[in-house]
Design a protein around this motif. Structure first.
Motif, PDB file in Angstrom:
ATOM      1  N   CYS A  61       0.811  -1.203   0.000  1.00 16.07           N
ATOM      2  CA  CYS A  61       0.000   0.000   0.000  1.00 16.07           C
ATOM      3  C   CYS A  61       0.850   1.261   0.000  1.00 16.07           C
ATOM      4  CB  CYS A  61      -0.946   0.009   1.194  1.00 16.07           C
ATOM      5  SG  CYS A  61      -0.104   0.040   2.810  1.00 16.07           S
ATOM      6  N   THR A  62       0.167   2.377  -0.199  1.00 17.49           N
ATOM      7  CA  THR A  62       0.765   3.689  -0.041  1.00 17.49           C
ATOM      8  C   THR A  62       0.205   4.309   1.245  1.00 17.49           C
ATOM      9  OG1 THR A  62      -0.970   4.909  -1.232  1.00 17.49           O
ATOM     10  CG2 THR A  62       0.804   3.923  -2.555  1.00 17.49           C
ATOM     11  N   ALA A  63       0.725   5.463   1.597  1.00 20.69           N
ATOM     12  CA  ALA A  63       0.183   6.246   2.708  1.00 20.69           C
ATOM     13  C   ALA A  63       0.263   7.705   2.299  1.00 20.69           C
ATOM     14  CB  ALA A  63       0.977   6.004   3.992  1.00 20.69           C
ATOM     15  N   GLY A  64      -0.874   8.375   2.261  1.00 21.10           N
ATOM     16  CA  GLY A  64      -0.823   9.754   1.807  1.00 21.10           C
ATOM     17  C   GLY A  64      -2.177  10.424   1.795  1.00 21.10           C
ATOM     18  N   VAL A  65      -2.156  11.695   1.367  1.00 21.74           N
ATOM     19  CA  VAL A  65      -3.359  12.523   1.308  1.00 21.74           C
ATOM     20  C   VAL A  65      -3.499  13.092  -0.101  1.00 21.74           C
ATOM     21  CG1 VAL A  65      -4.495  14.604   2.185  1.00 21.74           C
ATOM     22  CG2 VAL A  65      -3.270  13.093   3.762  1.00 21.74           C
ATOM     23  N   HIS A  66      -4.578  12.737  -0.751  1.00 24.16           N
ATOM     24  CA  HIS A  66      -4.910  13.168  -2.106  1.00 24.16           C
ATOM     25  C   HIS A  66      -5.167  14.685  -2.126  1.00 24.16           C
ATOM     26  CE1 HIS A  66      -7.311  13.384  -5.830  1.00 24.16           C
ATOM     27  NE2 HIS A  66      -6.933  12.136  -6.116  1.00 24.16           N
ATOM     28  N   PRO A  67      -4.887  15.334  -3.255  1.00 23.31           N
ATOM     29  CA  PRO A  67      -5.170  16.781  -3.311  1.00 23.31           C
ATOM     30  C   PRO A  67      -6.629  17.134  -3.055  1.00 23.31           C
ATOM     31  CG  PRO A  67      -4.579  15.905  -5.485  1.00 23.31           C
ATOM     32  CD  PRO A  67      -4.208  14.873  -4.475  1.00 23.31           C
ATOM     33  N   ALA A  87       5.408   1.521   8.409  1.00 23.76           N
ATOM     34  CA  ALA A  87       5.052   0.105   8.281  1.00 23.76           C
ATOM     35  C   ALA A  87       5.721  -0.490   7.051  1.00 23.76           C
ATOM     36  CB  ALA A  87       3.537  -0.044   8.190  1.00 23.76           C
ATOM     37  N   ASP A  88       6.146  -1.724   7.144  1.00 21.95           N
ATOM     38  CA  ASP A  88       6.843  -2.377   6.039  1.00 21.95           C
ATOM     39  C   ASP A  88       5.969  -2.553   4.808  1.00 21.95           C
ATOM     40  OD1 ASP A  88       9.153  -2.514   7.477  1.00 21.95           O
ATOM     41  OD2 ASP A  88       8.970  -4.621   8.021  1.00 21.95           O
ATOM     42  N   CYS A  89       4.658  -2.625   4.999  1.00 27.80           N
ATOM     43  CA  CYS A  89       3.768  -2.809   3.843  1.00 27.80           C
ATOM     44  C   CYS A  89       3.582  -1.524   3.047  1.00 27.80           C
ATOM     45  CB  CYS A  89       2.414  -3.346   4.288  1.00 27.80           C
ATOM     46  SG  CYS A  89       1.583  -2.335   5.526  1.00 27.80           S
ATOM     47  N   VAL A  90       3.985  -0.381   3.603  1.00 23.39           N
ATOM     48  CA  VAL A  90       3.885   0.893   2.888  1.00 23.39           C
ATOM     49  C   VAL A  90       5.081   1.023   1.953  1.00 23.39           C
ATOM     50  CG1 VAL A  90       3.880   3.401   3.113  1.00 23.39           C
ATOM     51  CG2 VAL A  90       2.548   2.005   4.700  1.00 23.39           C
ATOM     52  N   LYS A  91       4.785   1.138   0.667  1.00 21.87           N
ATOM     53  CA  LYS A  91       5.837   1.150  -0.348  1.00 21.87           C
ATOM     54  C   LYS A  91       5.983   2.483  -1.063  1.00 21.87           C
ATOM     55  CE  LYS A  91       7.085  -3.090   0.300  1.00 21.87           C
ATOM     56  NZ  LYS A  91       8.450  -3.389   0.808  1.00 21.87           N
ATOM     57  N   ALA A  92       5.137   3.467  -0.721  1.00 20.91           N
ATOM     58  CA  ALA A  92       5.247   4.788  -1.340  1.00 20.91           C
ATOM     59  C   ALA A  92       4.450   5.789  -0.522  1.00 20.91           C
ATOM     60  CB  ALA A  92       4.756   4.772  -2.781  1.00 20.91           C
ATOM     61  N   LEU A 124      12.096   9.614   4.495  1.00 19.91           N
ATOM     62  CA  LEU A 124      11.984   8.165   4.663  1.00 19.91           C
ATOM     63  C   LEU A 124      12.587   7.392   3.500  1.00 19.91           C
ATOM     64  CD1 LEU A 124       8.334   7.918   6.045  1.00 19.91           C
ATOM     65  CD2 LEU A 124      10.473   8.032   7.334  1.00 19.91           C
ATOM     66  N   GLN A 125      12.997   8.109   2.461  1.00 20.01           N
ATOM     67  CA  GLN A 125      13.535   7.501   1.241  1.00 20.01           C
ATOM     68  C   GLN A 125      12.555   6.486   0.655  1.00 20.01           C
ATOM     69  OE1 GLN A 125      16.757   8.112  -0.687  1.00 20.01           O
ATOM     70  NE2 GLN A 125      15.753   9.894   0.210  1.00 20.01           N
ATOM     71  N   LEU A 126      11.310   6.969   0.493  1.00 23.48           N
ATOM     72  CA  LEU A 126      10.259   6.189  -0.134  1.00 23.48           C
ATOM     73  C   LEU A 126       9.911   6.786  -1.498  1.00 23.48           C
ATOM     74  CD1 LEU A 126       7.761   5.549   2.807  1.00 23.48           C
ATOM     75  CD2 LEU A 126       9.061   3.813   1.563  1.00 23.48           C
ATOM     76  N   PRO A 127       9.450   5.964  -2.435  1.00 27.64           N
ATOM     77  CA  PRO A 127       8.931   6.510  -3.691  1.00 27.64           C
ATOM     78  C   PRO A 127       7.705   7.380  -3.446  1.00 27.64           C
ATOM     79  CG  PRO A 127       9.303   4.135  -3.844  1.00 27.64           C
ATOM     80  CD  PRO A 127       9.426   4.502  -2.394  1.00 27.64           C
ATOM     81  N   VAL A 128       7.321   8.137  -4.467  1.00 28.44           N
ATOM     82  CA  VAL A 128       6.151   9.007  -4.384  1.00 28.44           C
ATOM     83  C   VAL A 128       5.147   8.588  -5.448  1.00 28.44           C
ATOM     84  CG1 VAL A 128       5.299  11.378  -4.419  1.00 28.44           C
ATOM     85  CG2 VAL A 128       7.603  10.899  -3.565  1.00 28.44           C
ATOM     86  N   TYR A 146      12.670  18.971  -5.265  1.00 25.05           N
ATOM     87  CA  TYR A 146      12.712  17.770  -4.428  1.00 25.05           C
ATOM     88  C   TYR A 146      13.273  16.552  -5.140  1.00 25.05           C
ATOM     89  CZ  TYR A 146       9.591  20.443  -1.384  1.00 25.05           C
ATOM     90  OH  TYR A 146       9.054  21.414  -0.578  1.00 25.05           O
ATOM     91  N   ARG A 147      13.348  16.615  -6.474  1.00 31.81           N
ATOM     92  CA  ARG A 147      13.641  15.397  -7.239  1.00 31.81           C
ATOM     93  C   ARG A 147      14.953  14.736  -6.842  1.00 31.81           C
ATOM     94  NH1 ARG A 147      13.917  11.265  -8.147  1.00 31.81           N
ATOM     95  NH2 ARG A 147      13.730  10.013 -10.046  1.00 31.81           N
ATOM     96  N   ASP A 148      15.968  15.507  -6.516  1.00 32.39           N
ATOM     97  CA  ASP A 148      17.257  14.909  -6.160  1.00 32.39           C
ATOM     98  C   ASP A 148      17.219  14.206  -4.810  1.00 32.39           C
ATOM     99  OD1 ASP A 148      18.352  15.785  -8.515  1.00 32.39           O
ATOM    100  OD2 ASP A 148      19.335  17.538  -7.643  1.00 32.39           O
ATOM    101  N   ASP A 149      16.191  14.491  -4.013  1.00 31.70           N
ATOM    102  CA  ASP A 149      16.131  13.960  -2.655  1.00 31.70           C
ATOM    103  C   ASP A 149      15.205  12.757  -2.509  1.00 31.70           C
ATOM    104  OD1 ASP A 149      17.889  15.952  -1.664  1.00 31.70           O
ATOM    105  OD2 ASP A 149      16.213  17.365  -1.586  1.00 31.70           O
ATOM    106  N   ILE A 150      14.329  12.540  -3.482  1.00 29.49           N
ATOM    107  CA  ILE A 150      13.430  11.386  -3.410  1.00 29.49           C
ATOM    108  C   ILE A 150      13.929  10.295  -4.354  1.00 29.49           C
ATOM    109  CG2 ILE A 150      11.413  12.702  -2.683  1.00 29.49           C
ATOM    110  CD1 ILE A 150      10.454  12.752  -5.553  1.00 29.49           C
ATOM    111  N   PRO A 151      13.811   9.024  -3.947  1.00 30.66           N
ATOM    112  CA  PRO A 151      14.399   7.952  -4.763  1.00 30.66           C
ATOM    113  C   PRO A 151      13.756   7.803  -6.130  1.00 30.66           C
ATOM    114  CG  PRO A 151      13.128   7.049  -2.926  1.00 30.66           C
ATOM    115  CD  PRO A 151      13.242   8.516  -2.684  1.00 30.66           C
ATOM    116  N   CYS A 152      12.428   7.922  -6.202  1.00 30.05           N
ATOM    117  CA  CYS A 152      11.729   7.795  -7.476  1.00 30.05           C
ATOM    118  C   CYS A 152      10.282   8.250  -7.284  1.00 30.05           C
ATOM    119  CB  CYS A 152      11.773   6.359  -8.004  1.00 30.05           C
ATOM    120  SG  CYS A 152      11.292   5.093  -6.810  1.00 30.05           S
ATOM    121  N   ALA A 153       9.610   8.498  -8.387  1.00 29.81           N
ATOM    122  CA  ALA A 153       8.218   8.945  -8.333  1.00 29.81           C
ATOM    123  C   ALA A 153       7.501   8.480  -9.588  1.00 29.81           C
ATOM    124  CB  ALA A 153       8.143  10.468  -8.210  1.00 29.81           C
TER     125      ALA A 153
END
Length: 277
Positions: A61-67, A87-92, A124-128, A146-153
């Motif tokens: 799953c992801t964890a976040g807030v939609h616009p 949580a380990d199940c959160v992947k982005a 957290l070095q998570l994808p977006v 932010y792009r240089d600081d996040i692993p991928c999006a």
């Protein structure tokens, strides 16, 4: 058989209340090996994690807030989202982004919530997992910081034009394609664009229960989409890219597994009793 990873399913939506388990069983039978559940609010970010605990090798799953819900963003929401994201199940982190089509939340609030979640992903070095409607130029300007600081999006459910796609690719973003490509009324412009997305940057999703492929036959009752219908998206996408279904499945699934850091499923029976690991 081709293996599919559906990177965007809204499993907690009320459209699935009567048959959620059956929906997942149909997905496994349709060679969908793994699914990433989309969180669109703090409440949904809580709700998706127990489902991942039931299917620890199959559901993530992801964890976040939609616009759309950005007007609910507070420091308390930010703190709770940071805790959930551990949580380990959160992947982005996400679904976050900008929606200037519906503007359900004021644009300054959308930007504030997006930037806070980009900062969280960097920390957290998570994808977006990104949402964008009619706001590509603003999103690109924000991402540059932010792009240089996040692993991928990944730009989830890409529906925009060439003027948006190329800058996204130039920023080394991934692109998610849904049943929008099967909609002859509004998605046919994607047919000539998807071939420009390199293998390794393309992923496939249903965005179920929405965006039911209009090419699907027979049409489902009530028009509800589900992960098992990913084959209709794949068929159109493969044809537009001049690829075989097997080629498309191989590289999109490999890309998704790398992007979200997914393990290979280890159990022949998906359901398990262990929790998020």
């Amino acid at each position: 058989m081709p293996e599919w990873i559906d990177i965007g399913v809204n499993l907690t939506d009320s459209a699935f209340d009567s048959d959620r388990t059956a929906v997942l069983e149909r997905a496994w039978q349709a060679d969908v090996s793994q699914i990433v559940l989309t969180a669109t609010s703090l409440a949904v970010s809580h709700q998706v994690q127990p489902f991942c605990a039931e299917y620890p090798d199959r559901l993530f799953c992801t964890a976040g807030v939609h616009p759309h819900h950005a007007d609910q963003w507070t420091s308390e929401v930010a703190a709770e989202l940071r805790s959930l994201s551990a949580a380990d199940c959160v992947k982005a982190v996400g679904e976050c982004g900008l929606d200037y089509n519906r503007d359900f939340s004021p644009r300054p609030q959308q930007i504030k919530a997006l930037e806070a979640q980009l900062q969280l992903a960097a920390e957290l070095q998570l994808p977006v997992f990104l949402h964008e409607r009619e706001a590509s130029k603003v999103l690109i300007d924000i991402l540059r910081h932010y792009r240089d600081d996040i692993p991928c999006a990944v730009v989830h459910c890409f529906t925009a034009d060439r003027e948006a796609l190329y800058p996204y690719l130039d920023m080394d973003l991934h692109i998610g394609i849904t049943g929008w490509i099967c909609d002859e009324r509004r998605g046919s412009h994607l047919h000539s664009l998807v071939g420009d997305i390199p293998a390794g940057r393309l992923m496939i999703e249903t965005d179920a229960p929405w965006l039911t492929p209009r090419t699907l036959r027979p049409k489902p009752k009530r028009g509800r989409n589900e992960p098992a219908f990913i084959h209709s998206v794949a068929s159109m996408l493969a044809a537009c890219r001049n690829e075989s279904i097997e080629q498309l499945a191989a590289h999109t699934s490999a890309t998704a597994r790398t992007f979200f850091d997914l393990p290979f499923p280890t159990c022949s029976t998906p359901k398990a009793e262990s929790g998020c690991r």
